[in-house]
Motif scaffolding. Structure first.
Motif, PDB file in Angstrom:
ATOM      1  N   PRO A 331      -1.395 -74.740  11.212  1.00  0.00           N
ATOM      2  CA  PRO A 331      -2.481 -74.693  10.803  1.00  0.00           C
ATOM      3  C   PRO A 331      -3.774 -74.333  11.686  1.00  0.00           C
ATOM      4  CG  PRO A 331      -2.306 -77.028  10.373  1.00  0.00           C
ATOM      5  CD  PRO A 331      -0.680 -76.234  11.484  1.00  0.00           C
ATOM      6  N   GLU A 332      -4.473 -73.731  10.838  1.00  0.00           N
ATOM      7  CA  GLU A 332      -5.338 -72.272  12.208  1.00  0.00           C
ATOM      8  C   GLU A 332      -6.487 -73.570  12.064  1.00  0.00           C
ATOM      9  OE1 GLU A 332      -6.811 -69.280   9.398  1.00  0.00           O
ATOM     10  OE2 GLU A 332      -8.808 -69.201  10.936  1.00  0.00           O
ATOM     11  N   THR A 333      -7.515 -73.264  13.177  1.00  0.00           N
ATOM     12  CA  THR A 333      -8.422 -73.876  13.746  1.00  0.00           C
ATOM     13  C   THR A 333      -9.951 -73.736  12.394  1.00  0.00           C
ATOM     14  OG1 THR A 333      -8.250 -74.225  15.279  1.00  0.00           O
ATOM     15  CG2 THR A 333     -10.427 -75.063  15.475  1.00  0.00           C
ATOM     16  N   CYS A 334      -9.643 -72.164  12.312  1.00  0.00           N
ATOM     17  CA  CYS A 334     -11.427 -72.296  10.485  1.00  0.00           C
ATOM     18  C   CYS A 334     -11.223 -72.916  10.165  1.00  0.00           C
ATOM     19  CB  CYS A 334     -11.291 -70.607  10.897  1.00  0.00           C
ATOM     20  SG  CYS A 334     -11.450 -69.771  12.174  1.00  0.00           S
ATOM     21  N   ASN A 335     -10.068 -73.292   9.333  1.00  0.00           N
ATOM     22  CA  ASN A 335      -9.596 -74.082   8.239  1.00  0.00           C
ATOM     23  C   ASN A 335     -10.437 -75.032   8.076  1.00  0.00           C
ATOM     24  OD1 ASN A 335      -8.062 -72.130   8.189  1.00  0.00           O
ATOM     25  ND2 ASN A 335      -6.420 -73.140   6.993  1.00  0.00           N
ATOM     26  N   VAL A 379      -7.672 -72.186  20.446  1.00  0.00           N
ATOM     27  CA  VAL A 379      -6.536 -72.133  19.712  1.00  0.00           C
ATOM     28  C   VAL A 379      -6.916 -71.596  18.335  1.00  0.00           C
ATOM     29  CG1 VAL A 379      -4.646 -73.796  18.549  1.00  0.00           C
ATOM     30  CG2 VAL A 379      -5.421 -73.955  20.729  1.00  0.00           C
ATOM     31  N   TYR A 380      -5.988 -71.129  17.726  1.00  0.00           N
ATOM     32  CA  TYR A 380      -6.205 -70.506  16.560  1.00  0.00           C
ATOM     33  C   TYR A 380      -4.512 -71.442  15.752  1.00  0.00           C
ATOM     34  CZ  TYR A 380      -6.412 -66.099  13.491  1.00  0.00           C
ATOM     35  OH  TYR A 380      -6.129 -65.721  12.369  1.00  0.00           O
ATOM     36  N   PHE A 381      -3.837 -71.290  15.773  1.00  0.00           N
ATOM     37  CA  PHE A 381      -2.848 -71.788  15.027  1.00  0.00           C
ATOM     38  C   PHE A 381      -2.267 -73.691  15.893  1.00  0.00           C
ATOM     39  CE2 PHE A 381      -1.172 -67.480  13.669  1.00  0.00           C
ATOM     40  CZ  PHE A 381      -2.135 -67.720  12.013  1.00  0.00           C
ATOM     41  N   TRP A 400     -10.487 -63.975  18.734  1.00  0.00           N
ATOM     42  CA  TRP A 400      -9.777 -63.737  16.748  1.00  0.00           C
ATOM     43  C   TRP A 400     -11.144 -64.747  16.060  1.00  0.00           C
ATOM     44  CZ3 TRP A 400      -6.568 -67.016  20.198  1.00  0.00           C
ATOM     45  CH2 TRP A 400      -5.916 -66.798  20.876  1.00  0.00           C
ATOM     46  N   CYS A 401     -10.594 -65.441  14.926  1.00  0.00           N
ATOM     47  CA  CYS A 401     -12.243 -66.326  14.244  1.00  0.00           C
ATOM     48  C   CYS A 401     -12.089 -67.754  14.233  1.00  0.00           C
ATOM     49  CB  CYS A 401     -11.294 -65.856  12.693  1.00  0.00           C
ATOM     50  SG  CYS A 401      -9.267 -65.834  12.568  1.00  0.00           S
ATOM     51  N   CYS A 402     -10.686 -67.778  14.758  1.00  0.00           N
ATOM     52  CA  CYS A 402     -10.873 -69.039  15.624  1.00  0.00           C
ATOM     53  C   CYS A 402     -11.571 -69.087  16.738  1.00  0.00           C
ATOM     54  CB  CYS A 402      -9.898 -69.781  15.975  1.00  0.00           C
ATOM     55  SG  CYS A 402      -9.219 -69.537  13.943  1.00  0.00           S
ATOM     56  N   VAL A 403     -12.483 -67.843  17.889  1.00  0.00           N
ATOM     57  CA  VAL A 403     -12.484 -67.843  18.734  1.00  0.00           C
ATOM     58  C   VAL A 403     -14.495 -67.577  18.180  1.00  0.00           C
ATOM     59  CG1 VAL A 403     -13.836 -66.459  20.257  1.00  0.00           C
ATOM     60  CG2 VAL A 403     -11.383 -66.954  19.915  1.00  0.00           C
TER      61      VAL A 403
HETATM   62 ZN   LIG Z   1      -9.492 -68.453  13.211  1.00  0.00          ZN
END
Ligand SMILES: [Zn+2]
Length: 765
Positions: A331-335, A379-381, A400-403
Motif C-alpha cells: 500500500p502507498e502512503t498517499c492512499n 515512505v512510499y510503499f 515523489w507524491c508520497c513526499v
Molecule cells: Zn504517493
C-alpha cells in the motif's frame, strides 16, 4: 480557520442541508491553532517533519513556476519527479504543509516561507497575464491544445503530459490551505483567478470532452472547486465542481457497484472526497451516498490491518490479496493520506463516531509509521510481504507524491483529537495534547502514554464554572471502559464506537480519568485467506526479522528509487502458524511497552519498526495441510525467484509508475485490467524505454492478453524493425542481443486496435 468554518456552516445551513435530527449537535473541527501536541510519538513526528520542511529550498520548489512564466529562476529546480514532467507538484503540497505546520506549531520561519512563496506565485501569475499559474512543462502549448479540444486522455498521460490536472490540483489545494489556515488574502486572490482561468479553459468543451480529460489522473480537482464555492459562495464554482467529477467512477458507485479492481487506487480516492463535498454543499444525497459506499468497500474489503490498500498502486481483487503478499510494492502512503481526509469528511457530515475507528487505525499504523522518526524521510510503499522492508526519501532527492503528501501528514495530527458542536467538546483520540477553545473559555489538557499505557487523563481549566458536555469516545476496540471524575468512578453505559456523554457544571481543575483494556487478536486479510496480523487495540504488531540486504534504504533520484528493490526472502521461510490460531495468541509473552515474545520473534508496534526487514502477516495452516501447502509455496517461490533472477528489466503495462519510469509515450491508447492482468493497447502507437544493463539480456519477451497477429502491428527497436525469434502462448520474443538501451515502439496498422499488451521483460536466457 474558524472564520472559514463559520462560513462553511452558514453555507451548510443556508442550503438547508442538515440531514441529522440534532441540528445543534453538528460536529465541527477545531482550528488547528487551538490544539497543541505534547511529548509523544506524534509530537516527535511533527518536530521531525518541521525540520524536513525547513531543509527544502523554496526557490528550488518554485523554479518550475518561474520557468513556465518565462522568469529567471533563483535556484535550480529539484530533480527526480520535479524535472521529468510533474514539475511543481511538491510546491503545492508544500504550501499546504507550511500552512498546517504554522497552525500546529506557530513557527514564524514557516509563516515567512509561506508568505514568500505566495508572493512569488503571484508574480508568476501576473506575468502569465491570463490567471494561469503552474509548473507544468510547456504549459502554454499544452493548455492551448486542451482549450481547442485536442484531447487524448489516458490513465496518467493527457496528450503525453504526465497527470497535469493532478499537478495543478496540488497548487489549488495549497493556495486554499494557505488561505484557510493562515488567512493569506493573496493566496485567496491567486486561487480565485486560477479557478476562473480554468473555467475559461474548459468553457468551449463539451461534457464528453471534459470526461475525456478526466480519464487522466486529476487529483481532487472537483474538491478544489467545491472549496472555491465555500470561499466565494459563487455558484459557478460548485457547478464546475460537478462538471469536473469523473462519471466513470461516480456512476457505478451511485448504483452501489464496486468496479474498483485493477484501477489506479490513489487516482480514485481524491475524486470521492470531491463527491462527498459536493454532496454536502449541493444537498444532493446521491453524491455523498456514492462516497459512503466507496468508503465502506475500501475500508472493509480492500484494506489491510494497518489501513493501507492496493499494491503496485492498483486495487487488487477483493477475493485475492496474494499479489500484495508477494509484492515489494505494498500500500502507498498517499492512499491513506486521502482515505483519512475522506474519513474525516464523512465523520463530520454524518456525525458518526464509527468513522474514527478506521481513521485511528490508519493514523497510528500507516501515517505515523511512514516517517523515519529520526531522519524524517517518507515512505512510499509499505509491503506486507513477509521479511521485506521499506525505503525512505531524503530532502534533496526523491520528489515523489508520497513526499508531497508526507510533508502534510505530520503537520496536522491535531485535526481530530478533539471536535465540537455548539457548546460541547468531543474527545476523539488519546493523544497527549492541549485544547484551547478561546471562544468558549474552555481549556483541556490531555496527558497519556497510550498506546503504551491504557489510560488517559484530562484536566479542565475554565475562567468560570459552566455547564457543557465532555464526550469521550469509546473506541470499538476498548474493553472494560471506565471513567472517573475527580477520582470518583462514574456509572456509565458503553457500547463500542460511541461517545460517553459527561454533562455537568464543570469547574476549573476538574479531572476526567479514562481507563480501558486492550487485547491482542489475529485479524485476517479481507480475502479470507490464511494470512493474518496481530493487532492489539488499534495497534498493529510486527516483528523485526533482519537488518541485512536493505538496498536503497535511503533513496536517491534513481528510477524506481521509491521501491525497496533488495532481494526477496522466500515466503516459505517466513514464520508460520501451524494449528489453532488461539494457541498462538496464548503463546504471546508480554514484555512491556506493547512488546511480545512469540517463539524466536519479538512483536512490537509496527509504527516503531524502521531500518529493518519485518513480518506483519503470518500464514496459518492446519497440521494436516501444512506439508502439502508449504511444499507448494516453496515450489512457487523457487519458480518466481528463478524468473526474477534472469530478468534484467520489466514493464507492467497499464501500471502508472512502471510505465512512467520507462518513458511511456503513446497516442490513442487505452489501458485497463482484465483477468487479473493490467494491459495497454493502442490504435496508433505506444513506446517505452527499457535498460539492458551491461547488455546482459538477450531477449525481450512481450506477453499479451489477446492472440497476437504480427501482420497488424509493426514493432521497432531503436527505430529498426525488431527481429522476432518466436511467437507462442501469446508471447512474442525479440532479439536484443548487444543492445544497452532498448527503445521499443509498437505501431498499429490502419487505426485498428492492437492486442492488449501485459508485460515487457528483458531476459538473460
Ligand atoms: Zn504517493
Amino acid at each position: 480557520m474558524k472564520i472559514f468554518l463559520r462560513k462553511y456552516k452558514i453555507v451548510y445551513y443556508l442550503l438547508g442541508l442538515l440531514i441529522t435530527s440534532s441540528a445543534t449537535a453538528q460536529m465541527q473541527l477545531f482550528d488547528l491553532k487551538e490544539i497543541r501536541l505534547k511529548d509523544g510519538p506524534f509530537k516527535n513526528a511533527q518536530d521531525v517533519d518541521l525540520k524536513y520542511i525547513l531543509e527544502l529550498n523554496p526557490d528550488r520548489l518554485l523554479a518550475p513556476y518561474l520557468i513556465a512564466s518565462g522568469l529567471p529562476v533563483k535556484a535550480e529546480r529539484y530533480g527526480n519527479w520535479e524535472s521529468i514532467g510533474l514539475d511543481g507538484h511538491i510546491a503545492g503540497h508544500y504550501l499546504s504543509a507550511l500552512a498546517m505546520m504554522y497552525a500546529s506549531a506557530g513557527n514564524q520561519e514557516v509563516k515567512n516561507r509561506l508568505d514568500y512563496m505566495i508572493s512569488e506565485l503571484a508574480i508568476c501569475q501576473e506575468k502569465n497575464g491570463n490567471g494561469y499559474v503552474g509548473g507544468i512543462p510547456q504549459g502554454k502549448v499544452f493548455w492551448d491544445r486542451i482549450h481547442n479540444g485536442d484531447i487524448d486522455g489516458s490513465n496518467f498521460g493527457l496528450n503525453n503530459t504526465w497527470v497535469p490536472l493532478y499537478n495543478i490540483h496540488k497548487l489549488f489545494a495549497g493556495l486554499i490551505d494557505a488561505y484557510r489556515y493562515t488567512d493569506n488574502e493573496k493566496a485567496k486572490s491567486i486561487v480565485i483567478k486560477l479557478g476562473d482561468w480554468f473555467i475559461e479553459l474548459i468553457r468551449p468543451l463539451s461534457d464528453e470532452q471534459i470526461q475525456n480529460i478526466l480519464k487522466t489522473e486529476h487529483g481532487g480537482i472537483n474538491e478544489s472547486f467545491a472549496d472555491l464555492y465555500i470561499i466565494t459562495k459563487d455558484k459557478k464554482y460548485l457547478e464546475t465542481a460537478e462538471k469536473v467529477s469523473h462519471l466513470a467512477i461516480l456512476n457505478p458507485l451511485e448504483k452501489k457497484e464496486d468496479k474498483l479492481t485493477g484501477l489506479h487506487a490513489n487516482t480514485q480516492i481524491p475524486k470521492v472526497i470531491g463527491f462527498e463535498k459536493i454532496g454536502v454543499l449541493s444537498g444532493d444525497k446521491k453524491w455523498s451516498d456514492a462516497a459512503e459506499f466507496f468508503w465502506e468497500n475500501v475500508t472493509q474489503k480492500r484494506s489491510v490491518a494497518f489501513g493501507g490498500n492496493s499494491f503496485a498502486e492498483h486495487f487488487n481483487p477483493t477475493e485475492d490479496f496474494s499479489g500484495m503478499l508477494k509484492s515489494n510494492q505494498g500500500p502507498e502512503t498517499c492512499n491513506s493520506y486521502n482515505m483519512e481526509r475522506l474519513g474525516k469528511a464523512l465523520f463530520l457530515d454524518k456525525n458518526d463516531v464509527s468513522y474514527l475507528d478506521f481513521y485511528e487505525r490508519t493514523l497510528y499504523n500507516h501515517i505515523l509509521s511512514s516517517q523515519h522518526p529520526q531522519k524524517g524521510g517518507f515512505v512510499y510503499f509499505t509491503p506486507i510481504r513477509p521479511n521485506h522492508y521499506r525505503v525512505y526519501s531524503q530532502p534533496e532527492t526523491s520528489m515523489w507524491c508520497c513526499v508531497g503528501s508526507g510533508l502534510e501528514n505530520h503537520s496536522k495530527y491535531g485535526e481530530l483529537i478533539y471536535s465540537h458542536s455548539d457548546n460541547n467538546v468531543f474527545v476523539n483520540l488519546f493523544i497527549p495534547s492541549t485544547l484551547d477553545w478561546k471562544e468558549k473559555d474552555i481549556y483541556i489538557e490531555q496527558s497519556t502514554k497510550f498506546p503504551f499505557e491504557n489510560n488517559t487523563n484530562l484536566v479542565l481549566k475554565l475562567k468560570k464554572s459552566k455547564t457543557f458536555s465532555v464526550n469521550i469516545r469509546c473506541p470499538k476496540w476498548a474493553e472494560n471502559f471506565e471513567i472517573s471524575i475527580n477520582g470518583k468512578i462514574q456509572k456509565i453505559e458503553t457500547k463500542p464506537s460511541s461517545y460517553v456523554m459527561l454533562k455537568r457544571k464543570w469547574k476549573s481543575g476538574d479531572q476526567i480519568s479514562v481507563k480501558f483494556k486492550t487485547s491482542t487478536h489475529l485479524e485476517s486479510l479481507p480475502d479470507g485467506s490464511n494470512w493474518s496480523a496481530f493487532v492489539n487495540g488499534p495497534i498493529v504488531l510486527a516483528a523485526k526479522t533482519s537488518n541485512k540486504d536493505l538496498d536503497g534504504l535511503f533513496a536517491d533520484d534513481s528510477r524506481m528509487g521509491h521501491v525497496a528493490s533488495g532481494k526477496y526472502y522466500p515466503l516459505d521461510q517466513a514464520y508460520a502458524m501451524i494449528g489453532e490460531k488461539a494457541d498462538y495468541i496464548a503463546k504471546l509473552k508480554e514484555l512491556g511497552d506493547l512488546h511480545f515474545r512469540l517463539d524466536s520473534l519479538e512483536l512490537e508496534p509496527f509504527f516503531e519498526i524502521h531500518d529493518s526487514r519485518y513480518q506483519m502477516y503470518f500464514q496459518n495452516y492446519t497440521k494436516e495441510q501444512y506439508k502439502q501447502k508449504h511444499d507448494l509455496l516453496k515450489q512457487q517461490e523457487i519458480e518466481a525467484m528463478a524468473l526474477e533472477a534472469k530478468t534484467i528489466d520489466k514493464i507492467n503495462c497499464g501500471e502508472q509508475q512502471s510505465e512512467v519510469d520507462h518513458g511511456y509515450k503513446g497516442e490513442k491508447s487505452d489501458s485497463g485490467y482484465d483477468d487479473t492482468k493490467s494491459w495497454r493497447s493502442t490504435r496508433s502507437y505506444i513506446s517505452y524505454q527499457l535498460l539492458n544493463k551491461n547488455k546482459s539480456g538477450k531477449f525481450l519477451d512481450i506477453s499479451c492478453i489477446d492472440e497476437f497477429n504480427t501482420d497488424k502491428i509493426t514493432i521497432l527497436i531503436n527505430e529498426k524493425p525488431a527481429e522476432i525469434i518466436s511467437l507462442e502462448n501469446k508471447t512474442i520474443r525479440l532479439n536484443i542481443d548487444k543492445v544497452e538501451i532498448v527503445n521499443i515502439k509498437i505501431r498499429s496498422h490502419d487505426g485498428s486496435n492492437s492486442p492488449r499488451f501485459h508485460q515487457f521483460r528483458i531476459l538473460k536466457d
